[in-house]
Design a protein around this motif. Structure first.
Motif, PDB file in Angstrom:
ATOM      1  N   GLU A 177      17.664  31.211  33.044  1.00 48.78           N
ATOM      2  CA  GLU A 177      17.187  31.887  31.834  1.00 48.78           C
ATOM      3  C   GLU A 177      16.462  30.924  30.895  1.00 48.78           C
ATOM      4  OE1 GLU A 177      21.639  30.979  31.471  1.00 48.78           O
ATOM      5  OE2 GLU A 177      20.207  31.781  32.947  1.00 48.78           O
ATOM      6  N   ALA A 221      21.960  39.026  35.021  1.00 45.76           N
ATOM      7  CA  ALA A 221      22.839  39.206  33.868  1.00 45.76           C
ATOM      8  C   ALA A 221      22.663  38.076  32.868  1.00 45.76           C
ATOM      9  CB  ALA A 221      24.291  39.275  34.344  1.00 45.76           C
ATOM     10  N   ARG A 252      19.513  38.702  30.857  1.00 40.10           N
ATOM     11  CA  ARG A 252      19.690  39.747  29.837  1.00 40.10           C
ATOM     12  C   ARG A 252      20.476  39.192  28.641  1.00 40.10           C
ATOM     13  NH1 ARG A 252      20.492  43.077  34.585  1.00 40.10           N
ATOM     14  NH2 ARG A 252      18.761  44.570  34.791  1.00 40.10           N
ATOM     15  N   ARG A 253      21.536  38.426  28.915  1.00 40.30           N
ATOM     16  CA  ARG A 253      22.285  37.858  27.794  1.00 40.30           C
ATOM     17  C   ARG A 253      21.424  36.898  26.980  1.00 40.30           C
ATOM     18  NH1 ARG A 253      26.280  37.498  31.826  1.00 40.30           N
ATOM     19  NH2 ARG A 253      25.810  35.268  32.104  1.00 40.30           N
ATOM     20  N   ARG A 254      20.637  36.121  27.668  1.00 40.32           N
ATOM     21  CA  ARG A 254      19.801  35.142  26.955  1.00 40.32           C
ATOM     22  C   ARG A 254      18.790  35.813  26.056  1.00 40.32           C
ATOM     23  NH1 ARG A 254      16.697  32.557  24.513  1.00 40.32           N
ATOM     24  NH2 ARG A 254      15.853  30.472  24.957  1.00 40.32           N
ATOM     25  N   ASP A 288      18.812  39.041  25.031  1.00 44.85           N
ATOM     26  CA  ASP A 288      19.403  39.978  24.063  1.00 44.85           C
ATOM     27  C   ASP A 288      19.753  39.278  22.775  1.00 44.85           C
ATOM     28  OD1 ASP A 288      19.102  42.045  25.763  1.00 44.85           O
ATOM     29  OD2 ASP A 288      21.182  42.078  26.482  1.00 44.85           O
ATOM     30  N   ASP A 289      19.997  37.955  22.819  1.00 42.86           N
ATOM     31  CA  ASP A 289      20.312  37.206  21.610  1.00 42.86           C
ATOM     32  C   ASP A 289      19.088  36.938  20.759  1.00 42.86           C
ATOM     33  OD1 ASP A 289      22.875  37.166  22.457  1.00 42.86           O
ATOM     34  OD2 ASP A 289      22.770  35.159  23.365  1.00 42.86           O
TER      35      ASP A 289
END
Length: 383
Positions: free
Chosen positions: A300, A339, A342-344, A346-347
Motif C-alpha cells: 500500500e 485489504a 483499502r485500510r491505507r 480509507d484513512d
C-alpha cells in the motif's frame, strides 16, 4: 665238566699228538725223546679234565628259560583320542585336538588306590594341551600343532603321581565353518587396509594439488612448466587455463592480472559471490536495487508513492478511484494486500468531488485501449 667239554679236550689232544709226531720225525729225535713226548700228551688231557670238574656250571639245568616257550604279550598302554575341543584366544573358536596318548605307571605304594590309568593319562595330556592353546590365535592352527607336538613329546607325571604320560601323532585343526569364517574376516581386513591406503593416498594427492600446486596461479604455472619439460611457449599458452583452474579450485573469480587471458571472464564485484556468477546473474543495476528495496516495503505504501509520482494527490477523485480499482483487482489474487490497500486509503481524507467513472473504450489489435481526448485528459478533471 660236561660231555661237550671233554670231547673238545680229546680232539685237541689228538691234534697235538699228530703235531708232535711230525715234529719228532722232522727233527730226528733220539729214541729216549719219544716216550717223554707220549707221556706229556697223555698227562695234559687228564689234568685239563680234572681242572674242569672242580668249577661248577654257572647256569645249572632248569635255570634258563626254555627257548621253545612263547613270549608273553606286552601290555599296550596307549589310547587314541579324536576331535577334542580345546579353547583358543578367540571366543567361540575352538581347536579340534587328536593324539595318541601313551603312559606308564609309577611304582604304586601300599596306600595307592586302584585307578583307571587311561583316564588319568588322557586328562593329564588334555590339561597340558589346553595350557598351550588357550593363549594362541586360531588363525595359526598349523603352527600351533607342531608347537603342541613338541610340548607333549616328553613323559611327565600327572597330578596324582600315579603315572607318566605323553602324546604321539598330534593333530590340531579348526572346524570347516570356523576356518571359512576366519578366511572371510582375513579377506575383509586386507581389503579394508588396501582401501585405507588408497584413501590416504588420494587425500595426500588432493592436499598436494590444492595446497601446493593450485595455491595460486603462479604456483600452478611453475608446476605446469616442470610437467611439460620446461616448454615455455606451451606453458605461456596455458596460463589462462591454469588461472581458471586455480580460481575454480578455491571458488573464487579469476585474479585480475590474468583476467584478460580468460575469455568471457566475469568481473570480480566487491561484494559478489562466485556462486552467483556461476548461475549467470549479472551484477545488480541501480534500478534492480531500487526494485529490491521497494519489494521489502508494504504494497500500500508503494501504491501511494506511485500515485504521488504519477501526479495524483489525495485531493483528486482519481486518486481514490485508482486505489479502489487496484484493491478490487487484487481481491481474488491477494486478499490481504487488497485489504491493506483499502485500510491505507480509507484513512486519507475523502475528496470534495465524486470521481468520474471511466467510460468503456474499444481495444485495439495490440491489446491497449486507444488514446482519446477523455482518457488523456484525466489530469484536467475538475477539482
Amino acid at each position: 665238566m660236561t660231555t661237550g667239554q671233554k670231547t673238545i679236550i680229546l680232539f685237541v689232544t689228538v691234534i697235538a699228538a699228530l703235531l708232535v709226531t711230525i715234529l719228532g720225525l722232522y727233527q730226528r729225535w733220539p729214541g729216549w725223546a719219544w716216550p717223554v713226548a707220549a707221556a706229556v700228551l697223555c698227562l695234559a688231557p687228564a689234568l685239563a679234565i680234572r681242572a674242569g670238574s672242580r668249577n661248577p656250571e654257572p647256569f645249572p639245568p632248569g635255570t634258563l628259560p626254555d627257548p621253545d616257550l612263547p613270549i608273553p604279550p606286552v601290555e599296550r598302554r596307549e589310547l587314541r583320542v579324536c576331535d577334542v575341543a580345546l579353547p583358543s584366544a578367540e571366543q567361540d573358536y575352538d581347536f579340534l585336538f587328536s593324539a595318541t596318548v601313551r603312559w606308564c605307571p609309577l611304582e604304586p605304594s601300599a596306600e595307592s588306590p586302584t585307578v583307571n590309568a587311561s583316564g588319568l593319562a588322557v586328562e593329564a595330556i588334555l590339561n597340558r594341551a589346553r595350557s598351550v592353546t588357550a593363549s594362541r590365535a586360531p588363525s595359526v592352527s598349523t603352527f600351533i600343532q607342531h608347537e603342541l607336538a613338541g610340548a607333549l613329546a616328553t613323559m611327565h607325571p600327572d597330578e596324582s603321581g600315579q603315572l607318566q604320560a605323553m602324546a604321539l601323532d598330534v593333530s590340531l585343526v579348526l572346524s570347516k565353518d570356523d576356518q571359512e569364517r576366519l578366511d572371510k574376516l582375513a579377506a575383509v581386513r586386507k581389503d579394508e587396509a588396501v582401501w585405507a591406503h588408497e584413501r590416504k593416498y588420494e587425500q595426500s594427492r588432493r592436499a598436494y594439488l590444492g595446497e601446493d600446486v593450485l595455491k595460486d596461479t603462479g604456483s600452478a604455472v611453475v608446476w605446469w612448466l616442470h610437467k611439460n619439460d620446461d616448454q615455455v611457449a606451451r606453458t605461456v599458452q596455458d596460463i589462462g587455463l591454469l588461472a581458471q583452474l586455480t580460481s575454480a579450485s578455491k571458488n573464487e573469480h579469476v585474479a585480475e592480472p590474468f583476467r584478460h587471458l580468460v575469455p568471457d571472464a566475469a568481473p570480480d564485484p566487491g561484494s559478489g559471490s562466485f556462486e552467483g556468477d556461476r548461475s549467470g546473474a549479472s551484477p545488480a543495476s541501480p534500478e534492480t536495487k531500487v526494485g529490491t528495496e521497494a519489494s521489502a516495503r508494504a504494497p500500500e505504501d508503494v501504491l501511494a508513492e506511485f500515485l504521488d509520482a504519477a501526479g495524483f494527490s489525495p485531493a483528486d477523485a482519481e486518486y481514490f478511484f485508482l486505489s479502489a480499482q487496484a484493491a478490487e483487482t487484487l481481491e481474488q489474487l491477494k486478499p490481504d494486500v487488497a485489504a491493506a490497500i483499502r485500510r491505507r486509503f480509507d484513512d486519507t481524507p475523502a475528496p470534495h468531488t465524486e470521481p468520474v467513472p471511466p467510460q468503456p473504450q474499444p481495444f485495439s489489435m495490440n491489446g491497449h485501449a486507444p488514446m482519446t481526448g477523455e482518457a488523456s485528459g484525466l489530469g484536467d478533471a475538475p477539482h
